[in-house]
Enzyme design. Structure first.
Site, PDB file in Angstrom:
ATOM      1  N   PRO A  10       0.824  -1.213   0.000  1.00 14.46           N
ATOM      2  CA  PRO A  10       0.000   0.000   0.000  1.00 14.46           C
ATOM      3  C   PRO A  10       0.858   1.263   0.000  1.00 14.46           C
ATOM      4  O   PRO A  10       1.904   1.305   0.639  1.00 14.46           O
ATOM      5  CB  PRO A  10      -0.814  -0.111   1.294  1.00 14.46           C
ATOM      6  CG  PRO A  10      -0.118  -1.104   2.135  1.00 14.46           C
ATOM      7  CD  PRO A  10       0.644  -2.011   1.222  1.00 14.46           C
ATOM      8  N   GLU A 189       4.610   9.077   1.638  1.00 12.69           N
ATOM      9  CA  GLU A 189       5.279   8.350   0.573  1.00 12.69           C
ATOM     10  C   GLU A 189       6.597   7.731   1.070  1.00 12.69           C
ATOM     11  O   GLU A 189       7.220   8.260   1.998  1.00 12.69           O
ATOM     12  CB  GLU A 189       5.537   9.278  -0.638  1.00 12.69           C
ATOM     13  CG  GLU A 189       6.500  10.425  -0.407  1.00 12.69           C
ATOM     14  CD  GLU A 189       5.911  11.578   0.419  1.00 12.69           C
ATOM     15  OE1 GLU A 189       4.708  11.571   0.746  1.00 12.69           O
ATOM     16  OE2 GLU A 189       6.704  12.465   0.769  1.00 12.69           O
ATOM     17  N   ASN A 190       6.982   6.636   0.454  1.00 15.81           N
ATOM     18  CA  ASN A 190       8.263   5.950   0.754  1.00 15.81           C
ATOM     19  C   ASN A 190       8.396   5.534   2.218  1.00 15.81           C
ATOM     20  O   ASN A 190       9.505   5.462   2.737  1.00 15.81           O
ATOM     21  CB  ASN A 190       9.458   6.833   0.355  1.00 15.81           C
ATOM     22  CG  ASN A 190       9.376   7.263  -1.100  1.00 15.81           C
ATOM     23  OD1 ASN A 190       8.907   6.489  -1.929  1.00 15.81           O
ATOM     24  ND2 ASN A 190       9.794   8.478  -1.393  1.00 15.81           N
ATOM     25  N   ARG A 191       7.254   5.325   2.857  1.00 22.03           N
ATOM     26  CA  ARG A 191       7.247   4.901   4.279  1.00 22.03           C
ATOM     27  C   ARG A 191       7.838   5.960   5.211  1.00 22.03           C
ATOM     28  O   ARG A 191       8.218   5.667   6.345  1.00 22.03           O
ATOM     29  CB  ARG A 191       7.980   3.558   4.485  1.00 22.03           C
ATOM     30  CG  ARG A 191       7.441   2.408   3.638  1.00 22.03           C
ATOM     31  CD  ARG A 191       6.005   2.067   4.027  1.00 22.03           C
ATOM     32  NE  ARG A 191       5.482   0.888   3.358  1.00 22.03           N
ATOM     33  CZ  ARG A 191       4.666   0.912   2.304  1.00 22.03           C
ATOM     34  NH1 ARG A 191       4.281   2.073   1.769  1.00 22.03           N
ATOM     35  NH2 ARG A 191       4.207  -0.210   1.791  1.00 22.03           N
ATOM     36  N   LEU A 192       7.906   7.210   4.723  1.00 16.89           N
ATOM     37  CA  LEU A 192       8.443   8.301   5.564  1.00 16.89           C
ATOM     38  C   LEU A 192       7.261   9.007   6.234  1.00 16.89           C
ATOM     39  O   LEU A 192       6.978  10.182   5.984  1.00 16.89           O
ATOM     40  CB  LEU A 192       9.282   9.267   4.710  1.00 16.89           C
ATOM     41  CG  LEU A 192      10.456   8.601   3.993  1.00 16.89           C
ATOM     42  CD1 LEU A 192      11.212   9.612   3.122  1.00 16.89           C
ATOM     43  CD2 LEU A 192      11.417   7.982   5.005  1.00 16.89           C
TER      44      LEU A 192
END
Ligand SMILES: Cc1cc2nc3c(=O)[nH]c(=O)nc-3n(C[C@H](O)[C@H](O)[C@H](O)COP(=O)(O)O)c2cc1C
Length: 212
Positions: A10, A189-192
């Site tokens: 996701p 975004e990007n797990r940040l």
């Protein structure tokens, strides 16, 4: 048998959260996010996971938030249930609101107190009659030999309380989670992801950003 979910990736792209948009008061911030969850048609936004532990075993289940204010988050349950036994043994708990449709979660941890009997009575009286009878009929968390038995207990309570108001069972009522921390999580975004935790220290709330 194996279920491989590694392809489930996701993305969280809907929004961000910055320190300057947070209210200094975590209850006001919670109210704002709750209203936004409702407006976004999150299913059952008042459903929260409740984690408890007696020190040996940890257990988790969903309950419904009935109201909250600066005193804490209140839900109602059976005082003989597993969760209640654990909270009576160890009055600490954690809550999680999984508002996944808007890529948010809120985590709460704190001390637990039973609400007053008057407060439980007030809420119990506001419930539909069938829910009141359901509370009387169920020995929550105990082993039930059959659904038939539950239905016959319900019918027995219906007959017992045929006349007048249904009283508050002495084994049923509310708990209040008095928060010591409240964390707001916004997927990015990007797990940040953005995470901010409010912590109550000597009665004053501090806010810190946490690494995702
Ligand atoms: C959406 C949802 C809402 C629930 N709300 C409550 C609630 O407000 N109070 C409650 O006692 N159980 C509620 N339950 C049932 C609990 O999850 C749980 O099965 C029950 O309280 C027994 O938990 P315990 O054996 O850990 O004490 C709810 C379950 C779901 C899925």
């Amino acid at each position: 048998m194996k279920l491989d979910l590694t392809h489930h990736r996701p993305e969280f792209l809907q929004a961000g959260l910055s320190r300057d948009e947070l209210d200094d008061n975590p209850f006001k911030q919670f109210k704002l996010w709750f209203e936004q969850a409702e407006q976004a048609d999150v299913i059952n936004p008042s459903a929260m996971s409740l984690a408890t532990s007696d020190g040996l075993e940890i257990s988790l289940r969903t309950v419904l938030l009935k109201y909250f204010d600066e005193k804490g988050f209140v839900f109602f349950t059976n005082y003989a249930s597993k969760k209640s036994k654990q909270m009576d043994e160890n009055p600490q708990a954690a809550l999680l609101f999984p508002w996944l449709a808007i890529e948010r979660q809120v985590k709460v941890s704190g001390r637990v107190e039973r609400v007053s009997t008057v407060e439980s009575m007030r809420y119990f009286a506001s419930r539909p009659k069938e829910s009141q009878l359901g509370a009387w009929a169920s020995h929550q968390s105990s082993i039930l030999p059959s659904r038939q038995l539950l239905l016959s207990q319900f019918e027995a309570m219906k007959a017992k309380f045929k006349q007048g108001e249904i009283p508050l069972p002495d084994f049923w009522g509310g708990y209040r989670i008095i928060p010591e921390t409240i964390e707001f999580w916004q997927g990015r975004e990007n797990r940040l992801h953005d995470r901010f935790v409010y912590q109550r220290v000597d009665g004053v709330w501090t806010i810190s950003r946490l690494a995702p």
